[in-house]
Design a protein around this motif. Sequence first.
Motif, PDB file in Angstrom:
ATOM      1  N   ALA A 170      23.316 -31.054 -30.050  1.00  0.00           N
ATOM      2  CA  ALA A 170      22.453 -31.696 -29.053  1.00  0.00           C
ATOM      3  C   ALA A 170      23.282 -32.227 -27.893  1.00  0.00           C
ATOM      4  CB  ALA A 170      21.684 -32.851 -29.686  1.00  0.00           C
ATOM      5  N   VAL A 171      22.738 -32.060 -26.701  1.00  0.00           N
ATOM      6  CA  VAL A 171      23.344 -32.693 -25.533  1.00  0.00           C
ATOM      7  C   VAL A 171      22.338 -33.707 -25.002  1.00  0.00           C
ATOM      8  CG1 VAL A 171      22.593 -30.897 -23.890  1.00  0.00           C
ATOM      9  CG2 VAL A 171      24.575 -32.300 -23.364  1.00  0.00           C
ATOM     10  N   VAL A 172      22.856 -34.889 -24.694  1.00  0.00           N
ATOM     11  CA  VAL A 172      22.024 -35.998 -24.234  1.00  0.00           C
ATOM     12  C   VAL A 172      22.429 -36.298 -22.797  1.00  0.00           C
ATOM     13  CG1 VAL A 172      21.546 -38.462 -24.552  1.00  0.00           C
ATOM     14  CG2 VAL A 172      21.736 -36.967 -26.556  1.00  0.00           C
ATOM     15  N   ILE A 173      21.456 -36.276 -21.898  1.00  0.00           N
ATOM     16  CA  ILE A 173      21.753 -36.517 -20.479  1.00  0.00           C
ATOM     17  C   ILE A 173      21.426 -37.961 -20.150  1.00  0.00           C
ATOM     18  CG2 ILE A 173      21.246 -35.837 -18.111  1.00  0.00           C
ATOM     19  CD1 ILE A 173      20.216 -33.133 -19.297  1.00  0.00           C
ATOM     20  N   GLY A 174      22.461 -38.738 -19.853  1.00  0.00           N
ATOM     21  CA  GLY A 174      22.255 -40.128 -19.479  1.00  0.00           C
ATOM     22  C   GLY A 174      22.665 -41.073 -20.580  1.00  0.00           C
ATOM     23  N   GLY A 175      23.454 -42.074 -20.227  1.00  0.00           N
ATOM     24  CA  GLY A 175      23.997 -43.021 -21.213  1.00  0.00           C
ATOM     25  C   GLY A 175      23.319 -44.368 -21.184  1.00  0.00           C
ATOM     26  N   VAL A 203      26.801 -34.558 -27.752  1.00  0.00           N
ATOM     27  CA  VAL A 203      27.586 -34.895 -26.564  1.00  0.00           C
ATOM     28  C   VAL A 203      26.659 -35.626 -25.603  1.00  0.00           C
ATOM     29  CG1 VAL A 203      28.645 -33.947 -24.471  1.00  0.00           C
ATOM     30  CG2 VAL A 203      29.312 -33.090 -26.708  1.00  0.00           C
ATOM     31  N   MET A 204      27.071 -36.830 -25.197  1.00  0.00           N
ATOM     32  CA  MET A 204      26.280 -37.589 -24.218  1.00  0.00           C
ATOM     33  C   MET A 204      26.986 -37.515 -22.866  1.00  0.00           C
ATOM     34  SD  MET A 204      24.532 -41.322 -24.680  1.00  0.00           S
ATOM     35  CE  MET A 204      25.825 -42.500 -24.396  1.00  0.00           C
ATOM     36  N   LEU A 205      26.248 -37.090 -21.864  1.00  0.00           N
ATOM     37  CA  LEU A 205      26.807 -36.935 -20.524  1.00  0.00           C
ATOM     38  C   LEU A 205      26.296 -38.064 -19.636  1.00  0.00           C
ATOM     39  CD1 LEU A 205      26.154 -33.095 -20.139  1.00  0.00           C
ATOM     40  CD2 LEU A 205      28.318 -34.203 -20.765  1.00  0.00           C
ATOM     41  N   GLU A 206      27.221 -38.781 -19.034  1.00  0.00           N
ATOM     42  CA  GLU A 206      26.853 -39.898 -18.143  1.00  0.00           C
ATOM     43  C   GLU A 206      27.565 -39.654 -16.819  1.00  0.00           C
ATOM     44  OE1 GLU A 206      24.939 -42.694 -17.781  1.00  0.00           O
ATOM     45  OE2 GLU A 206      26.020 -42.795 -15.880  1.00  0.00           O
ATOM     46  N   ARG A 207      26.820 -39.667 -15.742  1.00  0.00           N
ATOM     47  CA  ARG A 207      27.464 -39.318 -14.470  1.00  0.00           C
ATOM     48  C   ARG A 207      28.302 -40.451 -13.891  1.00  0.00           C
ATOM     49  NH1 ARG A 207      22.535 -38.989 -10.207  1.00  0.00           N
ATOM     50  NH2 ARG A 207      21.887 -41.147 -10.372  1.00  0.00           N
ATOM     51  N   GLY A 208      28.054 -41.685 -14.352  1.00  0.00           N
ATOM     52  CA  GLY A 208      28.829 -42.807 -13.832  1.00  0.00           C
ATOM     53  C   GLY A 208      30.026 -43.129 -14.713  1.00  0.00           C
ATOM     54  N   GLY A 233      25.316 -47.363 -20.014  1.00  0.00           N
ATOM     55  CA  GLY A 233      24.380 -48.487 -20.129  1.00  0.00           C
ATOM     56  C   GLY A 233      23.197 -48.321 -19.189  1.00  0.00           C
ATOM     57  N   GLY A 234      23.459 -47.713 -18.020  1.00  0.00           N
ATOM     58  CA  GLY A 234      22.408 -47.432 -17.052  1.00  0.00           C
ATOM     59  C   GLY A 234      21.608 -48.681 -16.710  1.00  0.00           C
ATOM     60  N   ALA A 235      20.292 -48.489 -16.586  1.00  0.00           N
ATOM     61  CA  ALA A 235      19.422 -49.631 -16.304  1.00  0.00           C
ATOM     62  C   ALA A 235      19.484 -50.640 -17.441  1.00  0.00           C
ATOM     63  CB  ALA A 235      17.988 -49.157 -16.090  1.00  0.00           C
ATOM     64  N   VAL A 292      16.704 -35.061 -22.277  1.00  0.00           N
ATOM     65  CA  VAL A 292      16.780 -35.504 -20.886  1.00  0.00           C
ATOM     66  C   VAL A 292      16.404 -36.983 -20.893  1.00  0.00           C
ATOM     67  CG1 VAL A 292      15.951 -35.120 -18.544  1.00  0.00           C
ATOM     68  CG2 VAL A 292      16.138 -33.192 -20.123  1.00  0.00           C
ATOM     69  N   SER A 293      17.391 -37.846 -20.708  1.00  0.00           N
ATOM     70  CA  SER A 293      17.151 -39.283 -20.892  1.00  0.00           C
ATOM     71  C   SER A 293      17.861 -40.100 -19.831  1.00  0.00           C
ATOM     72  CB  SER A 293      17.598 -39.718 -22.291  1.00  0.00           C
ATOM     73  OG  SER A 293      18.909 -39.252 -22.557  1.00  0.00           O
ATOM     74  N   ALA A 294      17.814 -39.588 -18.606  1.00  0.00           N
ATOM     75  CA  ALA A 294      18.333 -40.359 -17.478  1.00  0.00           C
ATOM     76  C   ALA A 294      17.232 -41.303 -16.997  1.00  0.00           C
ATOM     77  CB  ALA A 294      18.783 -39.406 -16.380  1.00  0.00           C
ATOM     78  N   PHE A 295      17.422 -41.922 -15.841  1.00  0.00           N
ATOM     79  CA  PHE A 295      16.392 -42.813 -15.301  1.00  0.00           C
ATOM     80  C   PHE A 295      15.146 -41.995 -14.964  1.00  0.00           C
ATOM     81  CE2 PHE A 295      14.573 -45.437 -11.804  1.00  0.00           C
ATOM     82  CZ  PHE A 295      14.304 -46.566 -12.542  1.00  0.00           C
ATOM     83  N   GLN A 296      14.016 -42.693 -14.923  1.00  0.00           N
ATOM     84  CA  GLN A 296      12.706 -42.050 -14.716  1.00  0.00           C
ATOM     85  C   GLN A 296      12.728 -40.933 -13.674  1.00  0.00           C
ATOM     86  OE1 GLN A 296      11.075 -43.122 -11.641  1.00  0.00           O
ATOM     87  NE2 GLN A 296       9.260 -41.826 -11.845  1.00  0.00           N
ATOM     88  N   PHE A 297      13.157 -41.242 -12.454  1.00  0.00           N
ATOM     89  CA  PHE A 297      12.998 -40.195 -11.435  1.00  0.00           C
ATOM     90  C   PHE A 297      14.076 -39.125 -11.527  1.00  0.00           C
ATOM     91  CE2 PHE A 297      14.619 -43.727  -8.545  1.00  0.00           C
ATOM     92  CZ  PHE A 297      15.858 -43.186  -8.243  1.00  0.00           C
ATOM     93  N   HIS A 298      15.215 -39.481 -12.136  1.00  0.00           N
ATOM     94  CA  HIS A 298      16.215 -38.420 -12.360  1.00  0.00           C
ATOM     95  C   HIS A 298      15.690 -37.404 -13.376  1.00  0.00           C
ATOM     96  CE1 HIS A 298      18.840 -40.809 -10.014  1.00  0.00           C
ATOM     97  NE2 HIS A 298      19.090 -41.700 -10.936  1.00  0.00           N
ATOM     98  N   ASN A 299      14.963 -37.888 -14.369  1.00  0.00           N
ATOM     99  CA  ASN A 299      14.391 -36.967 -15.355  1.00  0.00           C
ATOM    100  C   ASN A 299      13.434 -35.981 -14.685  1.00  0.00           C
ATOM    101  OD1 ASN A 299      15.789 -38.180 -17.406  1.00  0.00           O
ATOM    102  ND2 ASN A 299      14.018 -39.214 -18.327  1.00  0.00           N
ATOM    103  N   VAL A 300      12.582 -36.503 -13.814  1.00  0.00           N
ATOM    104  CA  VAL A 300      11.628 -35.632 -13.111  1.00  0.00           C
ATOM    105  C   VAL A 300      12.394 -34.646 -12.221  1.00  0.00           C
ATOM    106  CG1 VAL A 300       9.682 -35.569 -11.513  1.00  0.00           C
ATOM    107  CG2 VAL A 300       9.875 -37.448 -13.184  1.00  0.00           C
ATOM    108  N   HIS A 301      13.407 -35.172 -11.537  1.00  0.00           N
ATOM    109  CA  HIS A 301      14.222 -34.338 -10.650  1.00  0.00           C
ATOM    110  C   HIS A 301      14.862 -33.187 -11.425  1.00  0.00           C
ATOM    111  CE1 HIS A 301      17.648 -34.253  -7.429  1.00  0.00           C
ATOM    112  NE2 HIS A 301      16.651 -33.466  -7.061  1.00  0.00           N
ATOM    113  N   LEU A 302      15.449 -33.531 -12.580  1.00  0.00           N
ATOM    114  CA  LEU A 302      16.109 -32.495 -13.388  1.00  0.00           C
ATOM    115  C   LEU A 302      15.114 -31.442 -13.882  1.00  0.00           C
ATOM    116  CD1 LEU A 302      18.755 -34.318 -15.602  1.00  0.00           C
ATOM    117  CD2 LEU A 302      19.145 -32.398 -14.038  1.00  0.00           C
TER     118      LEU A 302
END
Lengths: 594, 450
Positions: free
Chosen positions: A11-16, A35-40, A101-103, A312-322
């Motif tokens: 599994a790959v998890v987008i967003g930490g 694998v968890m991918l965090e862009r920050g 940690g994100g939001a 896909v578990s980034a912030f709300q609008f990033h999820n829609v964007h992706l």
Amino acid sequence: MASIKMKPVDAVVIGGGWAGSILAKELTEAGQTVVMLERGADRSTASDGAYPGSIDELEGNFRHKIFQNLSKTSVTIRNSSDQTALPYRQMAAFLPGEGVGGAGLHWSGVHFRMPPDDLILRTKVKEKYGEKFIPEGMNLQDYGVTYDDLEPFFDKAEKVFGTSGEAYTVNGQVVGKGNVFAPSRSDHFPLPALKDVYGANMFRKAAEEVGFHPYAMPAANASAQYTNPYGVQMGPCNFCGYCSGYACYMYSKASPNVNILPALRPDPNFELRTEAHVLRVELDGTKTRATGVTYLDRNGNDVFQPAELVIVSAFQFHNVHLMLLSGIGKPYDPVANEGVVGRNFVYQNVTTTTAWFDKSVYTNQFIGTGGGGVAFDDFNSENFDHGPLGFIGGSPVWVNQAGIKGIAAAKIGGPPGTPHWGSAWKKAMVDTYQHSVRMDAHGTNMAYRDVYLDLDPTWKDAYGMPMLRMTFDWKDNDIRMNRYVVSQIAKVTKAMGARDVHLGQRQPGEHFDTRFYQTTHLAGGAVMGDDPKTSALNRYLQSWDVSNVFVIGANAFPQGTGYNPTGMVAALAYWSAHHIRTTYLKNPGPLVQL
Amino acid sequence: MRHFKRGVAAALFGGLGVALAGWPAMLPPARAQAPAAAAPGLVAQGEYVARASDCVACHTAPGGVPFAGGLPFALQMGTIYAPNITPDPQTGIGRYTEAEFARAVREGVRRDGASLYPAMPFPSYARMTDADIHALYVYFMQGVKPVASTVKANSLPWPLSMRWPLIGWRMMFAPSVKDAQAKSARPFDDPVLARGAYLVEGPGHCGACHTPRGITMQEVALTGADGTRFLSGGGVIDGWIPTSLRGENRTGLGRWSEDDIVEFLKTGRIRRGSAFGGMSDAVGHGTQHLTDEDLHAIARYLKSLPPHDTTQTPWRYDATLATALHAGDLSARGARTYVDNCAACHRTDGQGYPTVFPPLAGNPVVMDKAPDSLIHIVLTGDILRATHQAPSAFVMPGFATRLSDEKVADVVSFIRKAWGNDAAPATAQDVARVRKALPRTEGDAAVPLN
């Protein structure tokens, strides 16, 4: 820049953030390699919350240290479909986070369960007021899950977060002085409620006096030291007020960093990659199956990470964007009223009222805790009769004194009409800062056919991707709701003995103005539901179209809620993870057959 | 743990020149042979002994491969480096026979016959059983991957670079294996106590830090049978003062229960205090990996040691200063500094929020005769490290750049006086002395990620 293909993982998890950390924890518990991918950047209390350097209002709330870098990516915004959107270049109306940690790292800590009626709002409104009550152009929907479905997962999230609060009913029995409108719980809060700050206590007494039902807000700011089910520990909140926008130096505000990752990082099945910016989820030729994700690593390499399951578990609008960039689900077309990705984009409808008191009354607004305070729900959800009022939705009302720090106080200044400089400003500051109470109507925003997200045809981000475009404006139903609830606050401020009051109310015909902070509680755009024509995700947050993609976040809310979204996001994450673990992994495929 | 060994080595070289009665070491016959593959159970058993003996602490460089050596012991006159003890034949211990290995561990003699610096706690390891040594040997030969890594040469000037004077030290202060084992076999009422004594006095080498040393740096007592100075609190090591592990009510473990000690060794945090300084490493590398049975044995044995200092009145909580702080009375020396800098975590009543933020009221470290540890932690802060059973780390910030020597002395004096602690105050000179002696770096401590 090289093109790199990584070793496949389960599994790959987008967003930490919260959603990603919860899913990663649950999946590794199930034996999956994750694998968890965090862009920050990676973030921790020791680095980002180091005392005393971290309690720096300029760095935290004004230079937005732990928030998204808008010079790389942002959204574009317009009020209506006939306008050309412009990029959101400076943090103002809402503050998306970035980094591990994100939001969940920069939030304040307000931790609610969803009102049961909000989850079945369309059904409830039809039943109580008839279908014609729903205004033309409003996309009112049910979630496809009920409170009873989610209760074990609300409970689990509270125990992981170390949430402080007071129950009203546990297993149907009245057990305390909690919110009388709150649904029954299977257990108490893991920690007792935080103490009322003085202004909140004044508000509590006054609200009681006028016949409302005040209660202590549930807060993921620990009222005592705490050890959660993962064995990780929190310190106690000391009401310093450095919650929203900060990594809490007391370890007392729940965050993925403090509450989940210490138990997840040592797991050999888990790998966190930071500064990994996901560009898209890759699909196979049939467009019904994801093969992994492509991201840019910190050196600019183009990396493909194959995976059997994509979260896909980034912030709300990033999820829609992706989803839009990846071609997962049909993009929403407001003209044809077809498609689902970008549909039912909603915000939250928050206005603030201020009451000023005599100088003998010290409210000490510098004290505070992000999630604590006193609220009443008499005008939230379906707790009151909307029939004669003619609007849908509502607002909890609260004093959520989160610590008004020096710069913010100076910007607020005195009552409306006071100059923002000079001796009159100084005098107003002296007269008001220590002697005022602020309270919010924290209301719903309904979903509408002409409010949506799509890919901007004009603007691209630093990675060459079309930016996400928001088309958003306030609507009459929501403005009327706000005005009604705020008019009720006047009764409370009167009972509080305020010498002067400014009622924060939306004005009829008011437009969304991005220049002023309102809330970061954006929601919808890839919603859950029972009908693939009106929802992008099924009731388990699984894409209807690509069954090995689950999209976790506030994007799943079909319309706005009066409460802060994190409690619901965490419960949905545990709910989805539970069904992935117990059903999906045994037999991968759609969890809902049509 | 590695901190103390640096301290010992430093002090040893300071005092060298005493006890130089040397003669050439006898070289054992060199018959290196690869041991036959042992049962996996034996490898695991050896790994456990290695944990109990905390080998990794000294034999690993910061950020380096475990056991590949290279940890520098920076002394005033030069630097020595811990050797590579992986089974690499060229750069490690791959050519050691079991007998050579046993002699190095228990007697401090290298394969080529040269003496080891007593930073290696062979006076304690001397009592390790043949079975434990065998398991340890099998583990190092079969359970540890060989790493070809040449450790830097020691940079000691002549005559300190000569190892032969150490032979005399060994002869005078290190017990023979036979004597040590005989002493460990002394009768105990309870087999649990016997096991505890073995672990504490042998592989655990607790006394290396917690027992005072004589002028020539030997521990003044190596076992509980050698008198009450054993584990009665050690000398300063990297600015930290190891406390008494005996039954003193205020400065020892008198008010700790057996379960308290077990939990402390497992997680580094209990209702009575949290591990810091050198003890963080001891818990992190060593004790957290021990079985509950062994931890109870250690705790029960420590609880059997009567106080060395028999004059201490029992500590009782005294609310006078806490009540004053509640009432806004900050007139006591250091009270304001305490409230402004310490109270958020440790509370005005000194009770802290255990096991997250430790109590200062009744904490043995706080009441130690010397204020050095308390001064040190105020200056530099420290980290309560994560363990397997307590995965959260907690960081205390340092105040060295924010508080003057006077202010630190004030606040340390406040903490030592308040809540019934009643320990002697600290002076600005004490703080200046500790500040000056602080290690230039606080080890290789990685920043915790929670």
